[in-house]
Scaffold this active site. Structure first.
Site, mmCIF file in Angstrom:
data_model
loop_
_atom_site.group_PDB
_atom_site.id
_atom_site.type_symbol
_atom_site.label_atom_id
_atom_site.label_comp_id
_atom_site.label_asym_id
_atom_site.label_seq_id
_atom_site.Cartn_x
_atom_site.Cartn_y
_atom_site.Cartn_z
ATOM 1 N N LYS A 273 0.831 -1.195 0.000
ATOM 2 C CA LYS A 273 0.000 0.000 0.000
ATOM 3 C C LYS A 273 0.873 1.255 0.000
ATOM 4 O O LYS A 273 2.009 1.217 0.492
ATOM 5 C CB LYS A 273 -0.866 0.046 1.265
ATOM 6 C CG LYS A 273 -1.908 -1.035 1.406
ATOM 7 C CD LYS A 273 -2.652 -0.864 2.723
ATOM 8 C CE LYS A 273 -3.674 -1.968 2.942
ATOM 9 N NZ LYS A 273 -4.830 -1.812 2.043
ATOM 10 N N ARG A 347 -10.213 -11.674 2.137
ATOM 11 C CA ARG A 347 -11.120 -12.714 1.667
ATOM 12 C C ARG A 347 -10.482 -14.100 1.751
ATOM 13 O O ARG A 347 -11.191 -15.101 1.826
ATOM 14 C CB ARG A 347 -11.584 -12.397 0.248
ATOM 15 C CG ARG A 347 -10.501 -12.392 -0.794
ATOM 16 C CD ARG A 347 -10.909 -11.642 -2.058
ATOM 17 N NE ARG A 347 -10.959 -10.201 -1.824
ATOM 18 C CZ ARG A 347 -11.316 -9.322 -2.765
ATOM 19 N NH1 ARG A 347 -11.649 -9.736 -3.975
ATOM 20 N NH2 ARG A 347 -11.345 -8.031 -2.481
#
Length: 503
Positions: A273, A347
């Site tokens: 990020k 996920r």
């Protein structure tokens, strides 16, 4: 260390104006262009007239977050009367407006020892809302204040006495409030202090006798075939954990499974990020925090519903063994997944949790995760995205969330999304098209929800996914009973669901 005082809730059936306290809190609202006190304040006619004239003199509007301080009101034992705005219009229910008003007042009373709340609450729901709002609005997280800030940090309001609150209701409200506060504390804790091992330790310590806790370390995760959690956590020196919480009261005929995303820090992995995007990534375990806290509250309330919770904990880092785009991992249950973006790690850990939960054949599975920035783009910072395979369960949770103040909105899961997860090198890949990102993530999760019966035609277990990426953490100005930082959402929704299932 800063003052760690926590606001307590006290019941009373006495006249609010006669109670000895530092402050009496009442409400005012604008109707037909005039600001007036809300009925139920408990003031004498003379005192009410005095307050009314003072509000007019100060130019009070009766709007949200408005707080007016008045002193020297005859007939009121408290030296301070604090008038908080209660908006007459807006989509929120009256209970939620009262909850927010109580929260705003409690924030304004930081440092006070005792305040009486008489905002015009009448029904049991409204009384409970005022109690919740006062205790949650007063919340502060000062554990890590050092020498420079400890002396100046204001302590929380010591005691909130709520008009009309009974002893039993006070106990129930305290259980829910304490759970929300625990979730907030977990999320607000710095990632060098809270990581998978210490997160698990905190849950074990807090669980008590009613909730059984089992902790799976990396060796056990490998033994159990939880490749999603292991893959995400393999780049960190701090190994992943799966924490399984079990509450099984006698007589329960419904079984609720909860699955929470517990990424204690998310660097993005090799798909790293930007630095600015990492600053709040301690909050990426907000789903697991809310699931853990809700399970404890359900047990403390003694609700007759079985609950099994799966907290999927890992730290997503860039170490020597970090997962790569193009890797293929084998999930719990044997399905293989091609990794496309290591910053879509949530996920993967949730898939293992959903597969595990399905093996118990519960009546319903609810997962909670700070899963996608796409949900923030779609619904903003304050609204939970709700998706699932069962319309009735999805809509029930959405309704309950909005009733308790965890604003939520149901989203679809269009059938055309699933083919975008196809790949020639594994059973599926874990990302699809960039558009509809929240629904793409939910569609991936649905692949790991088991069936409710035998045979190819059996339906899946009823399942709902809550994407809390927006409301889990407030980076902006405090509002209502929401401080800056962790919100503790959707603890109250999960407790309300358990109540509903328990009948």
């Amino acid at each position: 260390m800063a003052d760690a005082r926590r606001t307590t809730l006290s019941p009373t059936d006495q006249a609010p104006a006669a109670l000895e306290a530092d402050a009496l809190v009442v409400a005012a609202t604008k109707t037909d262009g005039t600001v007036a006190l809300v009925e139920g304040h408990g003031l004498s006619d003379e005192a009410a007239d005095h307050v009314q004239q003072s509000l007019a003199a100060f130019g009070a509007e009766g709007g949200a977050e408005e707080v007016t301080r008045l002193t020297g009101i005859d007939g009121v034992s408290a030296p301070l009367v604090l008038v908080v705005g209660l908006p007459a219009k807006g989509p929120a229910t009256r209970a939620e407006k009262l909850r927010r008003a109580a929260g705003a007042a409690a924030r304004a009373l930081a440092g006070k020892d005792k305040a009486v709340f008489a905002l015009g609450q009448s029904s049991e729901d409204e009384v409970a809302a005022v109690a919740e709002g006062a205790a949650l609005g007063a919340y502060t997280f000062s554990v890590h204040h050092g020498v420079g800030k400890a002396d100046s940090a204001k302590a929380e309001l010591g005691e909130a006495v709520v008009a009309g609150l009974g002893a039993e209701a006070a106990t129930a409200a305290t259980a829910v409030v304490d759970a929300v506060r625990y979730a907030r504390d977990l999320v607000n804790t710095p990632p060098n202090v809270l990581y998978p091992e210490t997160f698990a330790d905190s849950v074990v310590e807090r669980a008590g006798d009613a909730v059984q806790v089992e902790v799976w370390d990396p060796a056990r995760l490998e033994q159990e075939g939880c490749g999603g959690i292991l893959g995400v956590g393999q780049g960190s020196a701090r190994g992943p954990r799966m924490v399984i919480m079990s509450y099984a009261p006698e007589g329960a005929d419904k079984h609720l499974a909860l699955v929470g995303k517990g990424i204690t820090f998310d660097s993005g992995g090799l798909c790293i990020k930007p630095g600015a995007s990492m600053v709040t990534m301690k909050m990426d375990m907000g789903g697991a925090a809310s699931v853990a806290a809700a399970t404890l509250a359900i047990a403390e309330l003694g609700l007759p519903v079985k609950v099994t919770a799966y907290l999927c904990m890992a730290e997503n880092m860039t170490g020597d063994l970090a997962q790569r785009p193009g890797d293929v991992v084998t999930m719990r249950g044997g399905r293989t997944v091609e990794i496309i973006n290591t910053d879509a790690e949530g996920r993967l850990v949730m898939a293992d949790g959903l597969a595990l939960a399905s093996e118990q054949s519960p009546d319903a599975i609810v997962d909670v995760a700070t899963l996608t920035g796409a949900c923030i783009i779609a619904l903003g910072d304050r609204t939970v995205g709700v998706m699932g395979n069962d319309d009735e369960l999805r809509d029930t949770i959405t309704r309950l969330a909005n009733e308790v103040g965890d604003t939520a909105w149901a989203l679809p899961m269009p059938e055309e999304i699933r083919p975008t997860l196809d790949t020639p090198v594994a059973d599926l890949k874990h990302t699809g098209e960039r558009s509809a990102g929240a629904m793409v993530a939910a569609t991936f999760l649905q692949e790991f929800v088991g069936k409710a019966g035998e045979g190819e035609d059996a339906d899946q277990i009823p399942w709902t996914h809550l994407d809390i990426a927006g409301p889990a953490f407030n980076e902006k100005t405090p509002w209502g009973y929401q401080p800056k930082g962790a919100s503790g959402q959707p603890v109250r929704t999960l407790v309300a669901l358990a109540r509903s299932m328990a009948g």
